[in-house]
Enzyme design. Structure first.
Site, mmCIF file in Angstrom:
data_model
loop_
_atom_site.group_PDB
_atom_site.id
_atom_site.type_symbol
_atom_site.label_atom_id
_atom_site.label_comp_id
_atom_site.label_asym_id
_atom_site.label_seq_id
_atom_site.Cartn_x
_atom_site.Cartn_y
_atom_site.Cartn_z
ATOM 1 N N LYS B 123 0.860 -1.184 0.000
ATOM 2 C CA LYS B 123 0.000 0.000 0.000
ATOM 3 C C LYS B 123 0.892 1.228 0.000
ATOM 4 C CE LYS B 123 -4.477 0.865 0.010
ATOM 5 N NZ LYS B 123 -5.532 -0.058 -0.463
ATOM 6 N N ASP B 163 -6.416 4.289 -5.381
ATOM 7 C CA ASP B 163 -7.055 4.108 -4.081
ATOM 8 C C ASP B 163 -7.740 5.447 -3.746
ATOM 9 O OD1 ASP B 163 -6.927 1.905 -1.827
ATOM 10 O OD2 ASP B 163 -6.679 3.808 -0.781
#
Lengths: 270, 270, 270, 270, 270, 270
Positions: B123, B163
């Site tokens: 991430k 995202d």
């Protein structure tokens, strides 16, 4: 007088002692602000000096002597490389934190810049207690740490060195791992190596000798006469004890020394 | 029933909402412990699953439209790559933290593993408020971010994706920067690109569609009859709103939805 | 006295002569054993000194002047690189064998170590008869040989040099091929190059001069008075003939010389 | 006398002035032919000296201050690297042409060879009018130019430097871009950098000082007595004006100078 | 009939058994000569097929469980890559020799070519007795072996696989080491991996299944009726025992099997 | 009707014929302007489409059969890679010019884009007369050309192919040189290879077949009935002669063909 001595170097040393209680990096940023205010530094440049260029945090799995795998956390902070390859030690200590790494790498940057040395600043560390680890465990930890930070170190990028609880032997593991992984037989990526692996002579006394040069310059600027000056030394490891010896030779009177376990104080000199 | 639904996925969603108040990574570690306890997982393997393999923190200097240089902080956490290249989005948000990155990269790892997809988890994020930035500022921020994490991404290493507040256009800047810096004209390092740059069709609905498949499997295992089940949806952006649509098509009654500004509730269905 | 002179260097020279009849590498290993016994060397280190780190054997297809393709066999043995990049010549000779390469690379390693030079040891060779080959054939052979060992040589890895039947011109082909294949214009990977390609002055006399320094040290340690000492020289090529000249200048009486075709002997000096 | 001065260097200077009207590269090739005829140079070597090894032409898109994208054309010609890495400046000028690049890179090759310096020759240029560009536009142009030629430059390949309308500040952008793109903090790929970035002291006067050494040697060979010689200087920028000063100090009488706008002439000296 | 069966494959199998007594590579070269004579192959091509392109011999230091360092010798022979990346197993056996490696890599080359598979041929081996080594010792040996041959393997270069006494678990160590050293999470460099690391299903039976296809084709060409044919199988490990099972299913009568310890023989079938 | 057919493709073909007399690249730029005017293309994008991204000009020294060194000039123009790796042939012709290379690489870019193929456009060429060169000379020229452009080609960068006077055999030398220089055994960097080196089946007819598809689409859009249409073909090499055959099979009446030496014309069909 206090104000005069309350310089960057003093603040920094104090911060180095207390990294667990106060936030060392906050101290570094306050120092930066005070110094750059005096310089009227371009705020666009200051903005880039306020944070490290890069911090790499890595997990270091080590097979311990009892067969269990223990995973340590390691860091390498590169604060600034505008003036040359980053330079700075690696410490092994249970209290290593991200903020400490950032602060110490900032101080390395400023030390090199102030001394006119063509290097930037970095600092590394691993959260571990080397006093409770076997030599085999330390070797596996050290080799894996270098593997994990391999892509950001090298003679033109960042040159690690010994620091708290890291020894010439550990630097030997570092350079051997670096050479094995790069296929080279080169020795310029790590300093503080054993002499047999082309480490520098005089490396052990270098920190204290550097301090004595700084003291000499500072004394001249502050008109302090060594023969009338008294010295207190905090920390009595490699840097402190050799500094005491050298400063004593230069005519200073050492009236107090302390280390992590206590201190000795004698106004007539020790 | 509550206990049955209180699974990993639920806890995770709750944590994704509150990353600023509670420590998301602590939640992830509790989930890991609960799951691996049931599996009697070898503690030596668990030790390696408890921390991300690597987190890179970088400074991202951006020349703002007013001429000033602003330095943003970016992250890329790679949690685990044992099963394949790391995979995970990049979010642009003022509340991004290191712990959030570690937690979200852990969840990506587990999602890929549970779904049997040959990828690990990662991430990324940048602390910034994209709502207050011009397109030019966002482009310069995005290109520099990819430059800074370049050495750890690639089709065999780590494949970023959109995202929170990152769009296909931003993915286009990412892949163009990646190609320029590597001298390639390749498109496999970034997913969620615009269709013109060979992004995948159906990417927009993919998260919601994945959720609907999970709901389908879970309903079967828990003997839940869609026509008698009621659904509440937290968040009504891309994932939430399309999920509502798909679940409704599958016969579920949506009785409540909410987003960051409020919620609607009707027991008879919305 | 014989026993005193029967040192490592003597044994080695004898072995260099007879590599076809006796197994040179066996001799090297016996020497190693004798030397390390005296040192009480840690057997774990000895184990790593008993075999070369790496030997690369390659096929070298060469289009001969008559149009036929002939495939030669080449070697590069890197014995040990713990002290620095490997260093050693390349010989072209019909009698080159794998064991000879291993022995000669071991001797290079020990020579550099004993002389305190920061290099490891290597040796290369090609099974061929340069006396029966045209210049064009030799050039094609030489360029292809360097291509084949390219990935293991370089200024930080292994630095080839001339040896039996390899000349400065051949070193010129080597460095040009190395530069073409790496896109560099660098000259530090090959020694013994022509002066025009930045070869070292005095290279031709270097082997003999090195020998004379060794003789000087040995004579002092053995209390040999040059003016009363007699010298016999085996081999009268580059090394032998210049050694004769230098030793003569230092006052030694040369009473015998020999080469592959015969010898001259005169107790009163030649 | 005219014939005597009509040497390679003179012809070359004349050609440097008129690159737009006459074909500079044709001049260079005529010079080469004249010189190599005298040397009876092997025609196989001459064939390889008649054309540059490599010329890279690149498009350089730059976002201008008004938001428009303008695409400039840039060149890097590497004439010959047999004696070492290519060396040569980069000029920013509206009249830059491919043939001029080839000619100037040939002259750099010969200058380094004649002076015995271990470098080859190169030249770069961008077709642009720096007098009409803002500093921001120049920075973006410069950084993109280095990016475009990155794969063929470096300390062992080709080392750019300032030339017409390129300044130390531009060299600073060059080295910073090179370092960012290679991940290094190294300073050996670009010369003429600002002193703060480890540029050489005396760089500004270096061209004129080199000329004065050449004049000194030439005067000696032609039996010219400086105190009786008169000097005319074409061009009065960095090279010309400092040459005037140095030659004057050496006793020459400067009787004429000129630049792109006009000239001054006084037989008694200026 | 004997003459008919005395094909390449038979000779090869016999040689594989007796590599210590007869020189396997000599056999391979005789086979090559016989086959290429029939093809009237261009002798310039034959010259290049008679020797392996490259053999890398490496020392593999391993810390044994008792603390001692033992140094093993490893090989990787790449015979020919004209048709694609080299392909071939790695065997761990006390009797591994250089000539065996050369022979087996030649046979791999011919097998791939005859079967029309776009791969070349290679073979690797380590001189060791895996039956006397602990799992930890085997892991350290395996990881170091892959490190030592790293620069010559990869999905486009050479793809190792299991062979005598090397298991899927060892292939798992291989791919993990390869990935760690390259920074990738890729699985295409090693075949025969465990299914969890994306090994191929059916890998265990693949050798025997390949043999049964060959038998089928051969039987057709030689007009052998399976139901009337009898089969003797030399070796009863993975390849032999599964071949027995498959051939039996295809109607062949197995009348004899043997392994390194003995054999069973029954003319009526076993 | 003339106006309707006077499309991009026609103009381009005409230009391909006359590259020596008119400036092909000027034609390409006029076409671009006409097409983008109709599209109202953003001028900032047009600016980047008007020039090739990169042209590399290289000197190619070749040892000719008579022993002399001849230096040829080669080009590789990469026009645009925004949509994928550059794709385009290499031609060997005495009339190759820089402008022709730029024009042909532009046309390749547009052809790929219009056909929706994920490639950009490139073109290469060498100024030489292959009809006057031996096979050995052509091989040495071809291998050196690929060496010189190596750093800008590859499966993710630029994929050369055959063009005027370059054959599958030459493509074989290209891929072999590419593989030797990269240490790979890969076949995706060059198309148009011999089938034995994994070239594509149907490659020979591919250009003509592509043309027939284009004709089919164009006929439909222009309401042209093949059975009533007449066709004239300029050029009767690989593309022209096979096009004649295919178009004839599709019902078109071929009434004229021509090549560099003359033409045939029959209104009733040939």
């Amino acid at each position: 007088m206090i104000n005069q001595i309350d310089t960057l170097e003093m603040l920094q040393m104090r911060a180095e002692k207390d990294t667990n209680k106060i936030d060392a990096f906050e101290v570094a940023q306050i120092q930066l602000k005070k110094a750059t205010n005096k310089m009227n530094l371009d705020p666009n440049i200051l903005a880039q000096l306020k944070e490290p260029e890069r911090v790499l945090m890595v997990s270091i799995p080590v097979k311990m002597d009892n067969g269990a795998v223990k995973v340590f956390t390691g860091f390498r902070a590169q604060y600034n490389t505008a003036r040359g390859p980053a330079k700075g030690g690696v410490r092994y200590h249970p209290d290593v934190t991200l903020d400490e790494m950032k602060a110490l790498s900032a101080w390395m940057t400023w030390k090199c810049a102030v001394a006119g040395i063509p290097y930037g600043g970095a600092k590394g560390g691993v959260i571990c207690n080397p006093k409770e680890m076997s030599e085999g465990e330390l070797e596996r930890l050290s080799r894996r740490y270098i593997y994990e930070i391999l892509s950001i170190i090298g003679p033109k990028k960042d040159i690690p060195a010994p620091d708290v609880y890291t020894t010439p032997k550990i630097m030997g593991w570092y350079i051997d791992t670096y050479n094995k992984l790069t296929g080279e037989a080169s020795f310029s990526t790590i300093t503080g190596k054993p002499l047999e692996l082309w480490g520098s002579e005089g490396r052990k006394e270098a920190t204290a000798r550097g301090l004595s040069y700084t003291v000499e310059v500072a004394a001249k600027q502050l008109n302090i006469n060594p023969s009338k000056a008294t010295v207190v030394i905090q920390g009595y490891g490699n840097a402190g004890s050799i500094s005491a010896k050298i400063l004593n030779e230069q005519g200073y009177k050492i009236i107090g020394v302390s280390d992590s376990k206590g201190g000795v104080y004698n106004l007539e000199g020790i």
